[in-house]
Design an enzyme around this catalytic site. Structure first.
Site, short mmCIF file in Angstrom:
data_model
loop_
_atom_site.label_atom_id
_atom_site.label_comp_id
_atom_site.label_asym_id
_atom_site.label_seq_id
_atom_site.Cartn_x
_atom_site.Cartn_y
_atom_site.Cartn_z
CG HIS A 29 -32.37 12.31 44.76
ND1 HIS A 29 -32.59 11.21 45.58
CD2 HIS A 29 -31.96 13.31 45.58
CE1 HIS A 29 -32.30 11.55 46.84
NE2 HIS A 29 -31.93 12.82 46.87
CG ASP A 32 -32.28 16.47 47.26
OD1 ASP A 32 -32.25 15.48 48.02
OD2 ASP A 32 -31.48 16.64 46.32
CB SER A 82 -29.94 15.69 42.97
OG SER A 82 -30.57 16.67 43.75
CG MET A 110 -33.81 20.37 51.32
SD MET A 110 -32.34 21.24 50.74
CE MET A 110 -31.34 19.86 50.19
CG MET A 118 -33.20 15.99 53.60
SD MET A 118 -31.99 16.65 52.42
CE MET A 118 -32.97 16.55 50.92
CG ASP A 167 -28.29 12.47 48.28
OD1 ASP A 167 -27.72 13.25 47.49
OD2 ASP A 167 -29.41 12.71 48.79
CG MET A 213 -27.83 11.70 54.08
SD MET A 213 -28.51 12.12 52.45
CE MET A 213 -27.56 13.59 52.01
CG HIS A 256 -33.51 12.85 50.37
ND1 HIS A 256 -32.19 13.25 50.21
CD2 HIS A 256 -33.63 12.56 51.70
CE1 HIS A 256 -31.56 13.24 51.37
NE2 HIS A 256 -32.42 12.82 52.29
C1 DX5 Z 1 -28.00 17.11 49.83
C2 DX5 Z 1 -29.05 16.53 48.92
C3 DX5 Z 1 -28.47 15.99 47.67
C4 DX5 Z 1 -27.86 17.02 46.76
C5 DX5 Z 1 -26.68 16.39 46.11
O1 DX5 Z 1 -28.62 17.72 50.90
O2 DX5 Z 1 -29.73 15.49 49.59
O3 DX5 Z 1 -29.37 15.17 46.96
O4 DX5 Z 1 -28.73 17.50 45.80
O5 DX5 Z 1 -26.01 17.36 45.40
P1 DX5 Z 1 -24.56 17.13 44.80
O6 DX5 Z 1 -24.60 15.95 43.87
O7 DX5 Z 1 -24.29 18.42 44.09
O8 DX5 Z 1 -23.61 16.88 45.95
ZN ZN Z 2 -31.00 13.94 48.39
#
Ligand code: DX5
Ligand code: ZN
Length: 224
Positions: free
Chosen positions: A39, A41, A14, A43, A74, A183, A145, A72
């Site tokens: 990956h 993320d 990620s 947000m 969010m 994840d 998750m 991903h």
């Molecule tokens: C959480 C994200 C993850 C995050 C995981 O909100 O969706 O993808 O980056 O991070 P680690 O591996 O550090 O828990």
């Molecule tokens: Zn993620």
């Protein structure tokens, strides 16, 4: 583009845990070290309490390499933004099933697939698998998750493993072939727990990008 099936172990570092000031080098570092996917993320500060990056970053990463990009989302109103992430070069787009995402799940999944992308559906720890069940035929990946989304570096929730096991059972029952991705808090040890439950895609931020040897970290997750 290589294709994977759900018996393959896929490691997806990620980028949220990477050094954003050197993002292209960080992505190359992960790819050279053996990452299968990256990956990404996304947000928006509404659906989760953090703001990361948007389609411009996806496009910038896509321009520098041709690794499979696992995006991903969010964000609230993901349907409104799908075309921008598709155009930016996403290979797979996961949307969330929760009502907080405020969108129409089935048409969104259809839009993603019609664009030639793989479609994923994500469920938060508090969301039962039943919320995803009506859409299983429309997805290439179920994202379970293993932390409450929003931030990297949180602790893995082993109590999510029954959900992974139930997803495996549903996949068999309906003769489907979606990947099961975990994840949050994934390292070699928790990846092993998740793999035993039936997950095959492992998102790992902190335990890869922040490891002293990222190649060793990726191999350890793959072989866990
Ligand atoms: C959480 C994200 C993850 C995050 C995981 O909100 O969706 O993808 O980056 O991070 P680690 O591996 O550090 O828990
Ligand atoms: Zn993620």
């Amino acid at each position: 583009m290589k294709s994977w099936n759900h018996s393959d172990r896929i490691v997806a570092p990620s980028v949220l845990a990477a050094d954003f000031s050197r993002i292209a080098e960080e992505c190359s570092r992960a790819i050279t070290a053996g990452a299968d996917w990256l990956h990404l993320d996304v947000m928006d500060g509404h659906f989760v309490d953090n703001i990361s990056f948007g389609p411009a970053m996806v496009e910038a990463i896509h321009a520098t390499n041709d690794i499979f990009l696992d995006v991903h989302l969010m964000i609230a109103r993901p349907n409104h933004y799908l075309s921008r992430f598709i155009e930016a070069g996403a290979d797979l787009i996961s949307i969330h099933a929760e009502t907080g995402a405020d969108h129409d799940i089935s048409p969104s999944l259809a839009t993603i697939r019609e664009a030639g992308c793989k479609a994923g559906l994500a469920i938060n720890p508090a969301t039962p698998l039943e919320m995803a069940e009506p859409f299983l035929e429309q997805i290439d990946l179920l994202l379970v998750m293993t932390v409450v989304p929003g931030f990297g570096g949180q602790a893995f929730m082993p109590e999510m493993m029954p959900k992974v096991e139930d997803a495996v059972r549903l996949r068999e029952k309906h003769s489907l072939s979606f990947h099961i991705e975990v994840d949050g808090g994934i390292d070699p040890q928790t990846a092993s727990t998740a793999a035993e439950a039936g997950a095959n895609v492992f998102v790992a931020g902190s335990s890869t990008f922040k490891a002293p040897d990222i190649g060793q970290a990726i191999r350890a997750i793959r072989e866990s």
